[in-house]
Enzyme design. Structure first.
Site, PDB file in Angstrom:
ATOM      1  N   ASP A   1       1.442 -11.095   6.398  1.00  0.00           N
ATOM      2  CA  ASP A   1       0.376 -10.427   6.545  1.00  0.00           C
ATOM      3  C   ASP A   1       0.409  -8.823   6.660  1.00  0.00           C
ATOM      4  O   ASP A   1      -0.103  -8.157   7.291  1.00  0.00           O
ATOM      5  CB  ASP A   1      -0.526 -10.755   7.832  1.00  0.00           C
ATOM      6  CG  ASP A   1      -1.862 -10.148   7.744  1.00  0.00           C
ATOM      7  OD1 ASP A   1      -2.519 -10.049   6.824  1.00  0.00           O
ATOM      8  OD2 ASP A   1      -2.496 -10.285   9.073  1.00  0.00           O
TER       9      ASP A   1
ATOM     10  N   LEU B   1       0.781  -1.290   0.059  1.00  0.00           N
ATOM     11  CA  LEU B   1       0.150  -0.093  -0.005  1.00  0.00           C
ATOM     12  C   LEU B   1       0.911   1.237  -0.006  1.00  0.00           C
ATOM     13  O   LEU B   1       2.085   1.149   0.530  1.00  0.00           O
ATOM     14  CB  LEU B   1      -0.985  -0.057   1.126  1.00  0.00           C
ATOM     15  CG  LEU B   1      -1.800  -1.206   1.220  1.00  0.00           C
ATOM     16  CD1 LEU B   1      -2.529  -1.105   2.491  1.00  0.00           C
ATOM     17  CD2 LEU B   1      -2.785  -1.480   0.066  1.00  0.00           C
TER      18      LEU B   1
END
Length: 426
Positions: free
Chosen positions: A300, A66
């Site tokens: 993750d 991101l």
């Protein structure tokens, strides 16, 4: 010709049962040979890694690049990760071939890591209409997923799994009962009760897993269960495998080290989804890796800005920036003698490659020369300035770790090199 010899290291390659002090010879982006140099081979460059480990490039089954896309791929390289799966819930959602193709093109331009998009199982992850699964597969998606939330309607999920099965598509599922999971932010137990936090019981995961396994058995789809957190899920997974179901599973690295007592000071850096469970769950997950009930460990990775964590605990955005601490966290279980070295490295290389059906995670002759080189004795304390990722939301900052990546090679090219003087990448 691109010819490189890596000397002085210990090759650990679980896919081929190799654990030996050998040289590794690379030619034109692929592994040429291990051990003595083939006749006539003259390397253009030698890389002396005396005392270090030479591993297959790591494969991360869940990482979200991101923000600054290129910077996060550089963070992957700094963590020894040469391949990463990107889940569909990023923005824009990976529910069309155009989005998947754009991500792949961005990764190719950056040239730091191989990116493997995971397509959305339903349009906009709304859990209603199926996405263009065949087109997503054609565009390069290695799997499809309903995202972090399950599809509540079991009929819709059955249809989706059946369609995926007809195209031999891997489906990645995050098992949870939506009603027990909804609005919670901490594991149901003594800590959440004392802190007054909305809780999620461990059975939320096992109930969801039981339903999903029933539908897997009904449809015959290949299923991978993502980021298991509860020990209650493990017997269900073992039973499914004993019945021959094509299922695999992973766990996030932070669930192997942290537990709900780490929330005692309302530390929002420990706000993750699924939540940190009890100490018994954490220990059971470690054991499950050694017993091969759990196949892989992922980061993750979810980089967040400061404001996302500077709020009351229930309001904090869940997530940990974990690409650069993935390998040392997995090795911590090795140092504590709860997981063997072979199983630990396999959970980050050979096993994820097998799950995805990709010719990666190996240093066999002819394999792509994706290589992670790390110093197992390097002790370091990560801080915000040391990390490459723009996300500094990690509860492991300020904690000493053992083992650090010194070089990462992608297709035989060095894409990361640790500067021993500045402790930063170069």
């Amino acid at each position: 010709m691109n010819a490189l010899t890596i000397t002085g290291g210990r090759i650990i390659d679980p896919a081929n049962g190799v654990d030996a002090h050998q040289d590794l010879h690379l030619l034109n982006g692929r592994v040429l040979a291990r051990g003595p140099a083939p006749e006539g081979f003259v390397p253009e460059q030698r890389l002396d890694v005396q005392g270090q480990w030479i591993l297959p490039g790591l494969i991360d089954l869940c990482a979200r690049p991101l923000g600054d896309f290129g910077q996060e791929l550089r963070a992957a390289a700094a963590g020894g990760v040469t391949s990463l799966c990107v889940p569909p819930e990023i923005s824009p959602c990976i529910d069309t071939p155009a989005v998947a193709e754009r991500l792949l093109e961005q990764a190719r331009r950056e040239g730091r890591a191989r990116l493997h998009p995971v397509g959305a199982l339903t349009r906009a992850l709304a859990g209603e209409q199926l996405a263009e699964l065949a087109a997503l597969q054609e565009a390069g998606c290695v799997a499809v997923s309903p995202g972090p939330d399950t599809i509540t309607d079991s009929r819709t999920l059955r249809q989706a799994l059946a369609y995926a099965s007809s195209h031999d598509l891997l489906v990645m599922l995050s098992p949870r009962d939506p009603w027990l999971h909804r609005h919670g932010c901490a594991h149901e137990g003594a800590t959440s009760t004392r802190l007054g936090l909305p809780a999620i019981p461990g059975v939320a995961e096992s109930i969801g897993l039981a339903r999903d396994l029933a539908l897997v058995e009904l449809t015959g789809v290949r299923a991978h269960f993502c980021r298991l957190s509860s020990m209650l899920a493990l017997p269900l997974l073992q039973q499914a495998r004993s019945r021959g179901l094509p299922v695999t599973a992973d766990v996030a690295a932070h669930h192997l080290h942290l537990c709900d007592t780490d929330l005692a000071t309302f530390d929002t850096l420990c706000r993750v989804d699924p939540p940190l469970r009890g100490a018994a769950d954490r220990d059971a997950l470690r054991t499950a890796i050694g017993e091969r009930t759990i196949d892989a460990v992922c980061s993750d990775h979810h980089p967040l800005g400061r404001d996302a964590k500077r709020v009351p605990f229930p309001d904090a955005t869940p997530g940990i920036a974990g690409l650069e601490t993935l390998l040392p966290l997995v090795l911590e279980a090795v140092w504590q003698e709860t997981v063997s070295l072979e199983h630990a490295i396999a959970s980050l290389s050979a096993n994820p490659a097998r799950i995805l059906g990709l010719p990666l995670g190996t240093l066999a002759d002819g394999a792509l020369a994706d290589v992670c080189i790390m110093d197992p004795e390097y002790r370091w304390t990560p801080d915000a300035e040391m990390l490459v990722s723009q996300g500094h939301n990690s509860p492991f900052l300020g904690h000493m770790l053992r083992g650090r990546v010194t070089h990462t090679l992608l297709g035989g090219r060095i894409v990361y090199r640790l500067d021993a003087n500045t402790r930063h990448w170069s």
